[in-house]
Write a protein that holds these residues in place. Sequence first.
Motif, PDB file in Angstrom:
ATOM      1  N   MET A   1      -2.041  16.338   5.341  1.00  0.00           N
ATOM      2  CA  MET A   1      -0.849  16.023   4.531  1.00  0.00           C
ATOM      3  C   MET A   1      -1.289  15.621   3.114  1.00  0.00           C
ATOM      4  SD  MET A   1       2.014  13.217   5.594  1.00  0.00           S
ATOM      5  CE  MET A   1       3.395  12.808   4.579  1.00  0.00           C
ATOM      6  N   THR A   2      -0.603  16.150   2.123  1.00  0.00           N
ATOM      7  CA  THR A   2      -0.945  15.764   0.738  1.00  0.00           C
ATOM      8  C   THR A   2      -0.456  14.339   0.481  1.00  0.00           C
ATOM      9  OG1 THR A   2       1.116  16.774   0.060  1.00  0.00           O
ATOM     10  CG2 THR A   2      -0.871  18.099  -0.221  1.00  0.00           C
ATOM     11  N   ALA A   3      -0.906  13.764  -0.631  1.00  0.00           N
ATOM     12  CA  ALA A   3      -0.540  12.370  -0.932  1.00  0.00           C
ATOM     13  C   ALA A   3       0.982  12.221  -0.948  1.00  0.00           C
ATOM     14  CB  ALA A   3      -1.119  11.980  -2.274  1.00  0.00           C
ATOM     15  N   ILE A   4       1.429  11.086  -0.433  1.00  0.00           N
ATOM     16  CA  ILE A   4       2.880  10.861  -0.340  1.00  0.00           C
ATOM     17  C   ILE A   4       3.435  10.539  -1.725  1.00  0.00           C
ATOM     18  CG2 ILE A   4       4.619   9.274   0.583  1.00  0.00           C
ATOM     19  CD1 ILE A   4       2.766   9.085   3.103  1.00  0.00           C
ATOM     20  N   GLU A   5       4.459  11.296  -2.133  1.00  0.00           N
ATOM     21  CA  GLU A   5       5.064  11.074  -3.449  1.00  0.00           C
ATOM     22  C   GLU A   5       6.506  10.615  -3.360  1.00  0.00           C
ATOM     23  OE1 GLU A   5       4.432  14.848  -5.273  1.00  0.00           O
ATOM     24  OE2 GLU A   5       2.290  14.482  -5.543  1.00  0.00           O
ATOM     25  N   THR A   6       7.159  10.868  -2.203  1.00  0.00           N
ATOM     26  CA  THR A   6       8.568  10.520  -2.049  1.00  0.00           C
ATOM     27  C   THR A   6       8.758   9.667  -0.799  1.00  0.00           C
ATOM     28  OG1 THR A   6       8.990  12.762  -2.769  1.00  0.00           O
ATOM     29  CG2 THR A   6      10.891  11.495  -2.073  1.00  0.00           C
ATOM     30  N   VAL A   7       9.352   8.505  -0.962  1.00  0.00           N
ATOM     31  CA  VAL A   7       9.555   7.601   0.175  1.00  0.00           C
ATOM     32  C   VAL A   7      11.021   7.178   0.226  1.00  0.00           C
ATOM     33  CG1 VAL A   7       8.964   5.345   1.162  1.00  0.00           C
ATOM     34  CG2 VAL A   7       7.183   6.708   0.056  1.00  0.00           C
ATOM     35  N   ALA A   8      11.601   7.231   1.411  1.00  0.00           N
ATOM     36  CA  ALA A   8      12.942   6.662   1.608  1.00  0.00           C
ATOM     37  C   ALA A   8      12.786   5.323   2.319  1.00  0.00           C
ATOM     38  CB  ALA A   8      13.798   7.615   2.454  1.00  0.00           C
ATOM     39  N   VAL A   9      13.381   4.282   1.757  1.00  0.00           N
ATOM     40  CA  VAL A   9      13.318   2.956   2.379  1.00  0.00           C
ATOM     41  C   VAL A   9      14.702   2.668   2.968  1.00  0.00           C
ATOM     42  CG1 VAL A   9      12.935   0.491   2.011  1.00  0.00           C
ATOM     43  CG2 VAL A   9      11.540   2.170   0.774  1.00  0.00           C
ATOM     44  N   ILE A  10      14.749   2.497   4.294  1.00  0.00           N
ATOM     45  CA  ILE A  10      16.038   2.310   4.964  1.00  0.00           C
ATOM     46  C   ILE A  10      16.273   0.812   5.164  1.00  0.00           C
ATOM     47  CG2 ILE A  10      17.493   3.104   6.884  1.00  0.00           C
ATOM     48  CD1 ILE A  10      15.961   5.420   5.513  1.00  0.00           C
TER      49      ILE A  10
ATOM     50  N   GLN B   1       8.965  12.400   2.213  1.00  0.00           N
ATOM     51  CA  GLN B   1       7.689  12.588   2.924  1.00  0.00           C
ATOM     52  C   GLN B   1       7.401  11.408   3.852  1.00  0.00           C
ATOM     53  OE1 GLN B   1       5.833  13.310  -0.979  1.00  0.00           O
ATOM     54  NE2 GLN B   1       4.491  14.698   0.138  1.00  0.00           N
ATOM     55  N   ALA B   2       7.921  10.230   3.475  1.00  0.00           N
ATOM     56  CA  ALA B   2       7.724   9.055   4.339  1.00  0.00           C
ATOM     57  C   ALA B   2       9.012   8.247   4.376  1.00  0.00           C
ATOM     58  CB  ALA B   2       6.576   8.198   3.830  1.00  0.00           C
ATOM     59  N   TYR B   3       9.228   7.586   5.497  1.00  0.00           N
ATOM     60  CA  TYR B   3      10.389   6.713   5.688  1.00  0.00           C
ATOM     61  C   TYR B   3       9.881   5.329   6.060  1.00  0.00           C
ATOM     62  CZ  TYR B   3      12.948  11.091   5.926  1.00  0.00           C
ATOM     63  OH  TYR B   3      13.474  12.318   5.630  1.00  0.00           O
TER      64      TYR B   3
ATOM     65  N   LEU C   1       5.844  10.873   7.735  1.00  0.00           N
ATOM     66  CA  LEU C   1       5.382   9.587   8.274  1.00  0.00           C
ATOM     67  C   LEU C   1       6.596   8.670   8.376  1.00  0.00           C
ATOM     68  CD1 LEU C   1       3.146   7.453   8.894  1.00  0.00           C
ATOM     69  CD2 LEU C   1       2.973   7.086   6.417  1.00  0.00           C
ATOM     70  N   VAL C   2       6.826   8.089   9.566  1.00  0.00           N
ATOM     71  CA  VAL C   2       7.943   7.151   9.752  1.00  0.00           C
ATOM     72  C   VAL C   2       7.345   5.791  10.089  1.00  0.00           C
ATOM     73  CG1 VAL C   2      10.050   6.624  11.048  1.00  0.00           C
ATOM     74  CG2 VAL C   2       9.428   9.015  10.596  1.00  0.00           C
ATOM     75  N   ILE C   3       7.633   4.811   9.225  1.00  0.00           N
ATOM     76  CA  ILE C   3       7.046   3.475   9.400  1.00  0.00           C
ATOM     77  C   ILE C   3       8.147   2.482   9.751  1.00  0.00           C
ATOM     78  CG2 ILE C   3       5.947   1.562   8.175  1.00  0.00           C
ATOM     79  CD1 ILE C   3       4.512   3.636   6.461  1.00  0.00           C
ATOM     80  N   LEU C   4       7.910   1.708  10.785  1.00  0.00           N
ATOM     81  CA  LEU C   4       8.832   0.612  11.126  1.00  0.00           C
ATOM     82  C   LEU C   4       8.241  -0.677  10.557  1.00  0.00           C
ATOM     83  CD1 LEU C   4      11.318  -0.413  12.695  1.00  0.00           C
ATOM     84  CD2 LEU C   4       9.846  -0.619  14.714  1.00  0.00           C
ATOM     85  N   GLU C   5       8.998  -1.328   9.671  1.00  0.00           N
ATOM     86  CA  GLU C   5       8.536  -2.608   9.093  1.00  0.00           C
ATOM     87  C   GLU C   5       9.254  -3.805   9.710  1.00  0.00           C
ATOM     88  OE1 GLU C   5       7.894  -3.992   5.297  1.00  0.00           O
ATOM     89  OE2 GLU C   5       6.870  -2.219   4.552  1.00  0.00           O
ATOM     90  N   SER C   6      10.439  -3.575  10.261  1.00  0.00           N
ATOM     91  CA  SER C   6      11.220  -4.668  10.832  1.00  0.00           C
ATOM     92  C   SER C   6      10.398  -5.400  11.883  1.00  0.00           C
ATOM     93  CB  SER C   6      12.469  -4.129  11.530  1.00  0.00           C
ATOM     94  OG  SER C   6      13.165  -3.227  10.715  1.00  0.00           O
TER      95      SER C   6
END
Length: 417
Positions: free
Chosen positions: A1-10, A78-80, A115-120
């Motif tokens: 995967m190329t470097a992440i440039e776009t992230v959605a923060v839910i 690219q990432a959430y 990439l889907v990241i859970l931070e909660s």
Amino acid sequence: MTAIETVAVIGLGYIGLPTAAILATNGIDVIGVDVNQGTVDAVNRGEVPFVEPDLAVHVAGAVSQGQLKATTDTPAAQAYIVAVPTPFLADRSADLSYIEAAARGIAPQLQGGELVILESTSPPGATRHLADFILALRPDLSLDGADDAPVVHFAHCPERVLPGRVMIELVTNDRIVGGITAEAATLAQELYSVFCQGEILVTDDVTAEMAKLVENSYRDVNIAFANELSIISEKIGIDVWELIRLANHHPRVNILQPGPGVGGHCIAVDPWFIVAAAPDESRLIRTAREVNDAKPEWVFQQIISALEGLPATAEIAVLGLAFKANIDDLRESPAIEIAVHLAESMQGRKINVAEPHIEELPRQLAGRSNVELLSLDESIQRSEVVVVLVDHDDVKAVTSDSLAGKTVIDTRGAILA
Ligand code: SAJ
């Protein structure tokens, strides 16, 4: 995967918005997503809907440079990063419905490779639950490329920032990233290294979930120890502050401070997720929660005892309502619990509340004829019994002269120590 440039923060709350802003000011294209149109509109105007030092300048800067936008609909990215609430249910297990709602928004946008990241803050297994939930909606995708299905990467990266220091701690704290797969953990590590100057420690998803819960439980257990000591000391007639100060001279002893109970929305909640996951094995963690939860009632009984023999007109000063010192945050505050209990049980007696960090009484106390918000000086002057519930700097500055002849119940050791 190329470097992440776009992230959605839910979730653009106390954690999501600062995370979105710090990513955006470090060159990532960030789309913030929130169900609350008011929050979305505020962010798009470059405004912050709550108080956190330095956050406003980050949000305003990122929005004006076009790096941060907000919307109510989850976009392709690219990432959430999912940073939604995980409150507890009536049985004290975690309510994962906000995580599931976020998953419903993300699932249709996935193409594979994200990439889907859970931070909660989450109970053990929540990241796996999020992954299973999304993959059930998208059976064409996979965790590991089985049957040539495109892969989606899932990781848990718990937040550990202290309210009031969020913008500093986001950058300087070490960070734990736990991947369902090793590749997911590495991708998450790369993303956080965009802004995190601390060490980024890699592990699996469940260990990362537990690490966060254990940090807050560690603090809860240690505060419970201090609170229990304060109750024992009262019973045997010694000063708990002196006791702890002396014991802490031992090179391997570091007892925390007793108080009126444990407030805030993290330490009083997270240990229950461990108890729910392993009820029979979590005896100490459960008992610590019970000890801390019982402290406000014990303080209330101390006040009742102090009032014995005083005239029915004797007034009570309540110093501090916040959940801890030098902040205006009243959420889950034991001080409020005690003040409400006093107001309800002593309708004929005046309760003179002083909380230098607020302009008006919170809804639990507003409109009660026997409760008034006053300055520190005035509330003390009018009262025979003075109850210290928060060790704000302003409260610590109260002189013993102004308390002469009054009964003082100092739950924080702010004045008597
Ligand atoms: N308290 C005491 N005695 C003490 C220390 C604290 O009674 O000696 C009370 C405080 O008055 C307050 C409560 O405990 O009512 C919690 O305050 P805190 O300052 O310990 O923690 P929080 O809730 O503001 O933030 C915690 C932090 N966790 C740890 O320090 C392990 C923070 O790093 C986390 O990010 C945060 O929880 C969270 O979001 O989980």
